[in-house]
Design an enzyme around this catalytic site. Structure first.
Site, PDB file in Angstrom:
ATOM      1  N   GLU A 181      -6.947   4.031  -5.323  1.00 55.79           N
ATOM      2  CA  GLU A 181      -8.232   4.201  -4.625  1.00 55.79           C
ATOM      3  C   GLU A 181      -8.938   5.433  -5.203  1.00 55.79           C
ATOM      4  O   GLU A 181      -8.519   6.562  -4.972  1.00 55.79           O
ATOM      5  CB  GLU A 181      -7.980   4.401  -3.128  1.00 55.79           C
ATOM      6  CG  GLU A 181      -9.281   4.463  -2.342  1.00 55.79           C
ATOM      7  CD  GLU A 181      -9.096   4.922  -0.897  1.00 55.79           C
ATOM      8  OE1 GLU A 181      -9.981   4.633  -0.081  1.00 55.79           O
ATOM      9  OE2 GLU A 181      -8.093   5.590  -0.595  1.00 55.79           O
ATOM     10  N   ASP A 209       0.868  -1.182   0.000  1.00 55.05           N
ATOM     11  CA  ASP A 209       0.000   0.000   0.000  1.00 55.05           C
ATOM     12  C   ASP A 209       0.906   1.234   0.000  1.00 55.05           C
ATOM     13  O   ASP A 209       1.775   1.359   0.866  1.00 55.05           O
ATOM     14  CB  ASP A 209      -0.856  -0.029   1.286  1.00 55.05           C
ATOM     15  CG  ASP A 209      -2.241   0.540   1.075  1.00 55.05           C
ATOM     16  OD1 ASP A 209      -2.326   1.654   0.530  1.00 55.05           O
ATOM     17  OD2 ASP A 209      -3.222  -0.120   1.476  1.00 55.05           O
ATOM     18  N   HIS A 239     -11.331  -2.657   3.587  1.00 59.90           N
ATOM     19  CA  HIS A 239     -11.207  -2.366   5.017  1.00 59.90           C
ATOM     20  C   HIS A 239     -11.927  -1.088   5.428  1.00 59.90           C
ATOM     21  O   HIS A 239     -11.858  -0.706   6.601  1.00 59.90           O
ATOM     22  CB  HIS A 239      -9.721  -2.265   5.377  1.00 59.90           C
ATOM     23  CG  HIS A 239      -9.041  -1.144   4.646  1.00 59.90           C
ATOM     24  ND1 HIS A 239      -8.844  -1.163   3.274  1.00 59.90           N
ATOM     25  CD2 HIS A 239      -8.569   0.043   5.071  1.00 59.90           C
ATOM     26  CE1 HIS A 239      -8.274  -0.036   2.905  1.00 59.90           C
ATOM     27  NE2 HIS A 239      -8.090   0.718   3.972  1.00 59.90           N
ATOM     28  N   ASP A 240     -12.573  -0.414   4.479  1.00 60.46           N
ATOM     29  CA  ASP A 240     -13.296   0.821   4.805  1.00 60.46           C
ATOM     30  C   ASP A 240     -14.808   0.656   4.687  1.00 60.46           C
ATOM     31  O   ASP A 240     -15.548   1.592   5.002  1.00 60.46           O
ATOM     32  CB  ASP A 240     -12.876   1.957   3.856  1.00 60.46           C
ATOM     33  CG  ASP A 240     -11.424   2.345   4.020  1.00 60.46           C
ATOM     34  OD1 ASP A 240     -10.916   2.285   5.157  1.00 60.46           O
ATOM     35  OD2 ASP A 240     -10.794   2.727   3.015  1.00 60.46           O
ATOM     36  N   ASP A 266      -3.169   4.857  -2.014  1.00 58.30           N
ATOM     37  CA  ASP A 266      -4.184   5.422  -1.134  1.00 58.30           C
ATOM     38  C   ASP A 266      -4.630   6.807  -1.636  1.00 58.30           C
ATOM     39  O   ASP A 266      -3.784   7.612  -2.060  1.00 58.30           O
ATOM     40  CB  ASP A 266      -3.536   5.562   0.257  1.00 58.30           C
ATOM     41  CG  ASP A 266      -4.536   5.847   1.352  1.00 58.30           C
ATOM     42  OD1 ASP A 266      -5.434   5.028   1.558  1.00 58.30           O
ATOM     43  OD2 ASP A 266      -4.405   6.892   2.014  1.00 58.30           O
TER      44      ASP A 266
HETATM   45  C1  GLC Z   1      -7.924   5.506   2.577  1.00 59.19           C
HETATM   46  C2  GLC Z   1      -7.788   4.241   3.374  1.00 59.19           C
HETATM   47  C3  GLC Z   1      -8.392   4.465   4.726  1.00 59.19           C
HETATM   48  C4  GLC Z   1      -7.614   5.558   5.420  1.00 59.19           C
HETATM   49  C5  GLC Z   1      -7.575   6.823   4.551  1.00 59.19           C
HETATM   50  C6  GLC Z   1      -6.525   7.772   5.040  1.00 59.19           C
HETATM   51  O1  GLC Z   1      -9.235   5.840   2.338  1.00 59.19           O
HETATM   52  O2  GLC Z   1      -8.380   3.184   2.683  1.00 59.19           O
HETATM   53  O3  GLC Z   1      -8.391   3.296   5.502  1.00 59.19           O
HETATM   54  O4  GLC Z   1      -8.193   5.860   6.639  1.00 59.19           O
HETATM   55  O5  GLC Z   1      -7.230   6.535   3.213  1.00 59.19           O
HETATM   56  O6  GLC Z   1      -5.247   7.294   4.730  1.00 59.19           O
END
Ligand code: GLC
Length: 550
Positions: free
Chosen positions: A279, A109, A340-341, A211
């Site tokens: 993402e 990541d 995971h979100d 990310d």
């Molecule tokens: C992304 C991640 C999330 C995190 C955020 C800040 O959305 O998937 O888990 O809290 O970025 O890094």
């Protein structure tokens, strides 16, 4: 392209990330080897036999780097090491070698938007206005009345500006105040972060999930600052969507982002056969821009539509066609059911429809990403307020992401074979039925369905890289086909709880049911009179018949 057209744009030389299936591991929750209640890299190494048996091709690990863990690793204090909680660089090297020996890949990541406030770069930056790293982050003066430079709101709530008393300026953070935002317009930041990527690529990492990639080009938006942000009333009552809307409305997806993305891609292209996944929570017409028009974007901007769409045949088929039609030439699609979100698929759709979702994910055209534990049908685990760990939940009650981050279940023991200690989050209910050991011995399990679909996808070119064509929807049922040369598969999914006929456009074919969410139907004959059971999805290998037009 017309929605009924057969769609395939990448022909011969499919890369591993096009043919394969990605499996997301949340490292804190996969397997604890050292007995501290938190998962680690040696634990993951212990479970590679399982992942190979399951039939996935690549693993993506959520962050494993040194971090104060304010946002569970998405606040990195050293980009080129491993957090001792997870093990060592030597463990990571072993993981890379073991996966490669099995013909599997490893993705990490990459969190480029922000560092931890404990990263040496930020400590230096905040030490003085004269720091050589001051302009690595986004510092602004207060307004005349002492208030923040503008009214931007952080994604987890509160102002996006944090006052630094010593140097008497605010710094910018979209997420926690412990996650200060890097200034990507600064060439020194780009150079340092490019070296981070090179460090890992040289070590053998096959790719990165990036990310919040849509936030990288924020510079101009920070300058032109509205005092308040207007939220669409349609989402105002939903705190998660409202906070996403605030972020997106304020400055996400700035035009300058694509130039930054291209710089990141150029680094990946210095190496052979690496992949960048990003993402991207954006409407599909803005999402596809992240591919770039000529290979200068990322390989796979995550397509999260299945997390958002109503679970009904017509909107899903329309979304598939629209996405396919908007993909730039040579762009490869991808699909996601969970991460995971987001609330787990078994909880969002219910157990029976989560099986249908598995068939959909693994038979659509495009790279699927499977979230650990979804292959067991793991539900969101209710977490009591005093056990909550996620900062989002602690700041905005009800928003915790802990329920979808609970430990993997390996067996029916009280800690599910995950740890010998107290797990960092509770294991949750129904561990006796929903665990790997139990489901491996049950041919009706969700795990078997996943494994069967993964095996068929790997074996059949039509399913891994073949063309896609919608065969329409009728009542609760949707149908489509995948083809490669003379090979053809018909997929028919009943998204409802009543028996239903196959849509008209999918009739005229007879064949054999290769996979059904109802195991007792596998191997049975399929023809025009076939009636799908409640919550049934099938993958049919039609008998080749002369004269049928494609
Ligand atoms: C992304 C991640 C999330 C995190 C955020 C800040 O959305 O998937 O888990 O809290 O970025 O890094």
């Amino acid at each position: 392209m017309a929605s009924s057209a057969t769609i395939q744009r990448v022909n011969d030389t499919h890369r591993w990330w096009q043919r394969g299936v990605v499996y997301q591991v949340y490292p804190r929750s996969f397997q604890d080897r050292d007995g501290d209640g938190v998962g680690d890299l040696p634990g993951i190494l212990d479970r590679l036999d399982y992942l190979e048996w399951l039939g996935v091709d690549a693993i993506w690990l959520s962050p494993i780097f040194p971090s104060p863990m304010a946002d569970f690793g998405y606040d990195i204090s050293d980009y080129t090491d491993v957090h001792p909680l997870f093990g060592s660089l030597a463990d990571l090297d072993r993981l890379i070698a073991s996966l490669h020996a099995r013909g599997m890949k490893l993705m990490l990541d990459f969190v480029p938007n922000h560092t931890s406030d404990q990263h040496p770069w930020f400590l230096d930056s905040r030490s003085s206005r004269q720091s050589p790293k001051r302009d690595w982050y986004i510092w602004r003066d207060a307004r005349a009345d002492g208030s923040p430079p503008n009214g931007y709101v952080a994604a987890f709530g509160g102002s996006a500006w944090e006052w630094d008393a010593r140097t008497r300026q605010f710094y910018f953070h979209t997420f926690l105040k412990e996650q200060p935002e890097l200034e990507w317009a600064n060439p020194a930041v780009r150079a340092a972060m490019s070296d981070v990527l090179r460090f890992w690529f040289r070590r053998g990492i096959d790719g990165f999930r990036i990310d919040v990639i849509t936030l990288l080009g924020k510079h101009s938006a920070i300058q032109v600052a509205p005092d308040s942000v207007v939220i669409d009333p349609a989402v105002a009552d939903d705190p998660v969507r409202a906070s996403q809307a605030r972020t997106a409305q304020v400055w996400g997806d700035e035009p300058g982002t694509h130039e930054v993305v291209a710089a990141i891609r150029a680094v990946a292209d210095e190496f052979d056969d690496r992949v960048l996944v990003g993402e991207v929570y954006l409407p599909v017409e803005r999402l596809v821009v992240y591919y770039g028009s000529a290979g200068e974007g990322i390989h796979l901007p995550f397509n999260f539509q299945l997390l958002e769409l109503p679970w009904e045949p017509q909107p899903i088929l329309e979304a598939i066609d629209r996405y396919e039609a908007l993909l730039p030439p040579n762009a490869w699609p991808n699909w996601v059911l969970g991460n995971h979100d987001r609330s787990r698929v078994a909880s969002r759709l219910g157990e029976a429809q989560a099986r249908i979702a598995a068939v959909l994910l693994l038979t659509l055209r495009g790279t699927p990403t499977v979230y650990y534990g979804d292959e067991l049908g793991m539900p969101d685990v209710p977490i009591s307020r005093d056990q909550e760990r996620d900062p989002f939940g602690l700041m905005e009650p009800g928003q915790s992401r802990d329920p979808e981050r609970t430990p993997m279940r390996w067996d029916a023991s009280p800690t599910a074979g995950f740890t010998a200690a107290e797990p960092w989050l509770p294991i949750g209910p129904r561990v006796a039925e929903l665990n790997v050991e139990e489901e491996r011995s049950d041919p009706h399990s969700v795990l078997h369905l996943y494994r069967q679909l993964l095996a068929l996808r790997r074996q059949e070119r039509a399913l891994s890289v073949g063309d896609y064509r919608s065969l329409g929807a009728e009542s609760s049922v949707m149908a489509y086909e995948r083809t490669s040369g003379a090979e053809r598969f018909l997929i028919v999914l009943n998204l409802g709880h009543e028996p239903a006929r196959v849509p008209l456009a999918a009739r005229g074919l007879s064949g054999r049911i290769e996979v059904s969410t109802r195991v007792d139907r596998e191997g049975s004959a399929f023809d025009d009179d076939f009636v799908l059971g409640p919550d049934e999805g099938i993958v049919v290998r039609p008998a080749i018949r002369a004269g049928r037009t494609a």
